[in-house]
Enzyme design. Structure first.
Site, mmCIF file in Angstrom:
data_model
loop_
_atom_site.group_PDB
_atom_site.id
_atom_site.type_symbol
_atom_site.label_atom_id
_atom_site.label_comp_id
_atom_site.label_asym_id
_atom_site.label_seq_id
_atom_site.Cartn_x
_atom_site.Cartn_y
_atom_site.Cartn_z
ATOM 1 N NE ARG A 207 -2.577 0.080 3.533
ATOM 2 C CZ ARG A 207 -3.092 0.392 4.447
ATOM 3 N NH1 ARG A 207 -4.558 0.620 4.448
ATOM 4 N NH2 ARG A 207 -2.811 0.962 5.812
ATOM 5 C CG ASP B 169 6.277 -4.043 9.824
ATOM 6 O OD1 ASP B 169 7.069 -4.695 8.987
ATOM 7 O OD2 ASP B 169 6.100 -2.830 10.038
ATOM 8 C CB THR C 7 -2.421 7.240 -2.715
ATOM 9 O OG1 THR C 7 -1.675 5.827 -3.022
ATOM 10 C CG2 THR C 7 -1.525 8.208 -3.441
ATOM 11 C CG ASP D 102 2.742 -3.392 8.842
ATOM 12 O OD1 ASP D 102 2.807 -2.515 8.001
ATOM 13 O OD2 ASP D 102 3.081 -4.462 8.484
HETATM 14 C C1 PRP Z 1 -1.171 -4.743 4.375
HETATM 15 C C2 PRP Z 1 -2.192 -6.029 4.402
HETATM 16 C C3 PRP Z 1 -3.008 -6.030 3.240
HETATM 17 C C4 PRP Z 1 -3.182 -4.377 2.908
HETATM 18 C C5 PRP Z 1 -4.724 -4.050 3.364
HETATM 19 O O1 PRP Z 1 -0.290 -5.185 3.358
HETATM 20 O O2 PRP Z 1 -1.444 -7.325 4.477
HETATM 21 O O3 PRP Z 1 -2.419 -6.415 2.093
HETATM 22 O O4 PRP Z 1 -2.314 -3.778 3.809
HETATM 23 O O5 PRP Z 1 -4.787 -2.612 3.260
HETATM 24 P P1 PRP Z 1 -6.038 -2.281 2.097
HETATM 25 O O6 PRP Z 1 -7.020 -3.155 2.615
HETATM 26 O O7 PRP Z 1 -6.235 -0.448 2.777
HETATM 27 O O8 PRP Z 1 -5.381 -2.596 0.801
HETATM 28 P P2 PRP Z 1 0.886 -3.719 3.307
HETATM 29 O O9 PRP Z 1 0.565 -3.119 1.988
HETATM 30 O O10 PRP Z 1 1.286 -3.369 4.674
HETATM 31 O O11 PRP Z 1 2.145 -4.876 2.670
HETATM 32 P P3 PRP Z 1 2.987 -6.070 3.526
HETATM 33 O O12 PRP Z 1 1.990 -7.250 3.777
HETATM 34 O O13 PRP Z 1 4.023 -6.366 2.603
HETATM 35 O O14 PRP Z 1 3.223 -5.524 4.981
HETATM 36 N N1 URA Z 2 -2.515 -3.164 7.057
HETATM 37 C C1 URA Z 2 -2.146 -3.579 8.171
HETATM 38 O O1 URA Z 2 -1.071 -4.521 8.067
HETATM 39 N N2 URA Z 2 -2.610 -3.351 9.185
HETATM 40 C C2 URA Z 2 -3.628 -2.417 9.116
HETATM 41 O O2 URA Z 2 -4.302 -1.994 10.214
HETATM 42 C C3 URA Z 2 -4.077 -2.023 7.920
HETATM 43 C C4 URA Z 2 -3.460 -2.327 7.005
#
Ligand code: PRP
Ligand code: URA
Length: 209
Positions: A104, A203, A108, A200
């Protein structure tokens, strides 16, 4: 509109309570995510087709049920979706695994796709898309659109925590997808994080913060 299941099983509620706690470390967090995914997999496979098979028990001949040989695929949204794969594979071990990489954009909140590798025959498979977090819904919506571009018709989505806005957006964008949610939370904060959520997920699964 297909089915939305919000899990209310005490085991899931207990385990989600553990992963919400900021004191829970990476090892236990990852284990709990795997176990929750397994329990959600159990629920979301409830409608898999069965067929009759004749067997002989040590006592008598009988007719038993067997899965009707439907081909399955698990597609985690990277990174955090990877944490749900082992739990899914415990129950559906012969499913093929595809990967869709999305992050994400922090400004944005729009998803950016950086990777896609799917089983060659993915369009013939029932696909289980997994990601622990459904926040705005953007990542799940785009991942499912990508699968549909590859010809997939039977798609389910499983997440551990959803925000109401994300769930509504996903249902609107893909009304043909069954959705299984571990817990439906309250709202999104100004940074797009789910409240109360768990922080997160990527993480916390990989220990990167
Ligand atoms: C997180 C999560 C989803 C997304 C959800 O991933 O695992 O994929 O955010 O958010 P949304 O519904 O608003 O799209 P992130 O972008 O943090 O990536 P990561 O899994 O690599 O940490
Ligand atoms: N992605 C995450 O990992 N946590 C949140 O709360 C939202 C998006």
């Amino acid at each position: 509109m297909r089915k939305v299941t919000i899990m209310d099983h005490p085991l899931i509620r207990h385990k989600i309570g553990i992963i919400r706690d900021q004191k829970t470390g990476t090892k236990e967090f990852r284990e709990m995510v795997g176990e929750i995914a397994m329990l959600e997999c159990f629920e979301s496979t409830r409608d898999l087709q069965l067929e009759d098979v004749e067997v002989k028990t040590p006592i008598a001949a009988t007719t038993v049920k067997r899965l009707a040989g439907k081909k399955l695929a698990i597609v985690p949204i990277l990174r955090a979706g990877l944490g749900m794969v082992p739990g899914m594979q415990t129950l559906i071990p012969s499913a093929k695994v595809g990967h869709i990489g999305m992050y994400r954009d922090p400004e944005t909140l729009k998803p950016v796709e950086y990777y896609c590798k799917l089983p060659a025959d993915v369009e013939e498979r029932d696909v289980f898309v997994v990601d622990p977090m459904l926040a705005t819904g953007g990542s799940a919506i785009d991942a499912i659109s990508q699968l549909k571009k590859h010809g997939c018709k039977n798609i389910r989505f499983l997440c551990i925590i959803a925000a109401p806005a994300g769930l509504e957006a996903l249902q609107k964008a893909h009304p043909d997808v069954d959705i299984t949610v571990g817990a439906l939370d309250d709202h999104l904060d100004e940074h797009g994080y789910i409240v109360p959520g768990l922080g997160d997920a990527g993480d916390r699964i990989f220990g990167t913060k």
